[in-house]
Design a protein around this motif. Structure first.
Motif, PDB file in Angstrom:
ATOM      1  N   ASN A 218      15.927  45.732 -86.245  1.00  5.15           N
ATOM      2  CA  ASN A 218      15.392  46.519 -85.141  1.00  5.15           C
ATOM      3  C   ASN A 218      15.329  45.718 -83.846  1.00  5.15           C
ATOM      4  O   ASN A 218      15.608  46.244 -82.769  1.00  5.15           O
ATOM      5  CB  ASN A 218      14.004  47.069 -85.487  1.00  5.15           C
TER       6      ASN A 218
ATOM      7  N   LYS B 270      17.522  46.726 -80.478  1.00  2.00           N
ATOM      8  CA  LYS B 270      16.821  47.062 -79.244  1.00  2.00           C
ATOM      9  C   LYS B 270      17.005  45.988 -78.173  1.00  2.00           C
ATOM     10  O   LYS B 270      16.383  46.044 -77.125  1.00  2.00           O
ATOM     11  CB  LYS B 270      15.344  47.285 -79.535  1.00  2.00           C
TER      12      LYS B 270
ATOM     13  N   THR C 255       5.370  43.992 -80.652  1.00  2.00           N
ATOM     14  CA  THR C 255       5.355  44.985 -81.713  1.00  2.00           C
ATOM     15  C   THR C 255       6.584  45.860 -81.529  1.00  2.00           C
ATOM     16  O   THR C 255       6.774  46.455 -80.466  1.00  2.00           O
ATOM     17  CB  THR C 255       4.082  45.850 -81.667  1.00  2.00           C
ATOM     18  N   VAL C 256       7.443  45.864 -82.542  1.00  2.00           N
ATOM     19  CA  VAL C 256       8.666  46.670 -82.514  1.00  2.00           C
ATOM     20  C   VAL C 256       8.617  47.585 -83.728  1.00  2.00           C
ATOM     21  O   VAL C 256       8.645  47.114 -84.863  1.00  2.00           O
ATOM     22  CB  VAL C 256       9.933  45.788 -82.542  1.00  2.00           C
ATOM     23  N   ASP C 257       8.521  48.898 -83.479  1.00  2.00           N
ATOM     24  CA  ASP C 257       8.429  49.881 -84.571  1.00  2.00           C
ATOM     25  C   ASP C 257       7.349  49.499 -85.587  1.00  2.00           C
ATOM     26  O   ASP C 257       7.592  49.461 -86.789  1.00  2.00           O
ATOM     27  CB  ASP C 257       9.778  50.062 -85.265  1.00  2.00           C
ATOM     28  N   ASP C 258       6.166  49.169 -85.103  1.00  2.00           N
ATOM     29  CA  ASP C 258       4.998  48.813 -85.918  1.00  2.00           C
ATOM     30  C   ASP C 258       5.126  47.480 -86.649  1.00  2.00           C
ATOM     31  O   ASP C 258       4.298  47.168 -87.509  1.00  2.00           O
ATOM     32  CB  ASP C 258       4.662  49.919 -86.924  1.00  2.00           C
ATOM     33  N   ASP C 259       6.149  46.694 -86.361  1.00  2.00           N
ATOM     34  CA  ASP C 259       6.283  45.362 -86.956  1.00  2.00           C
ATOM     35  C   ASP C 259       5.861  44.313 -85.931  1.00  2.00           C
ATOM     36  O   ASP C 259       6.288  44.345 -84.777  1.00  2.00           O
ATOM     37  CB  ASP C 259       7.739  45.090 -87.376  1.00  2.00           C
TER      38      ASP C 259
END
Length: 140
Positions: A41, A45, A14-18
């Motif tokens: 994102n 990152k 999960t990266v920024d809620d994705d």
């Protein structure tokens, strides 16, 4: 040259809620992202981030090629980019100054168009008018 690797397994990040799905099926690693924003994102990152996207892509490509792995970046289950051993850079790659990445821009273009239909329509109308103006020729 390093010894070839096999990557086997499934991982969900999960990266920024994705939700990002990562799958390894031997010599191929697949990262499936839900949007172009999520893909950006993930790249931003990345621990391998260079001073530019081109530097990051070149580094990751060389690392993957060294161990005979291929990385496919998918947008909603459709490939948008490939790096590593099986990447075949194309004209779009050269245009974007990313000579180590195989790029397939139609998928993110369709994704963006579906989220911004008014902007897409304006862009298409402008493009058609420009082409008609070019074809009109000089009537003077």
């Amino acid at each position: 040259m390093a010894t070839p690797l096999d990557v086997l397994g499934d991982l969900t990040l999960t990266v920024d809620d994705d939700r990002i799905d990562v799958r390894g099926d031997g010599r191929r690693i697949v990262i499936d992202v839900p949007s172009t924003t999520a893909a950006r994102n993930v790249l931003l990152k990345s621990p391998y981030g260079g001073d530019s996207p081109q530097e990051t892509a070149t580094y990751v490509h060389e690392l993957l090629s060294e161990v005979d792995l291929t990385l496919d970046i998918m947008l909603n289950h459709q490939r948008v980019a490939r790096l590593g051993a099986d990447a075949r850079p194309n004209a779009v790659s050269r245009f974007l100054n990313m000579p180590t990445v195989e790029v397939h821009p139609s998928v993110p273009a369709r994704d963006t168009a579906s989220r911004n239909p008014i902007a897409t329509a304006l862009l298409l109308v402008t493009g058609v008018l420009f082409v008609l103006w070019l074809l009109r020729g000089d009537e003077d």
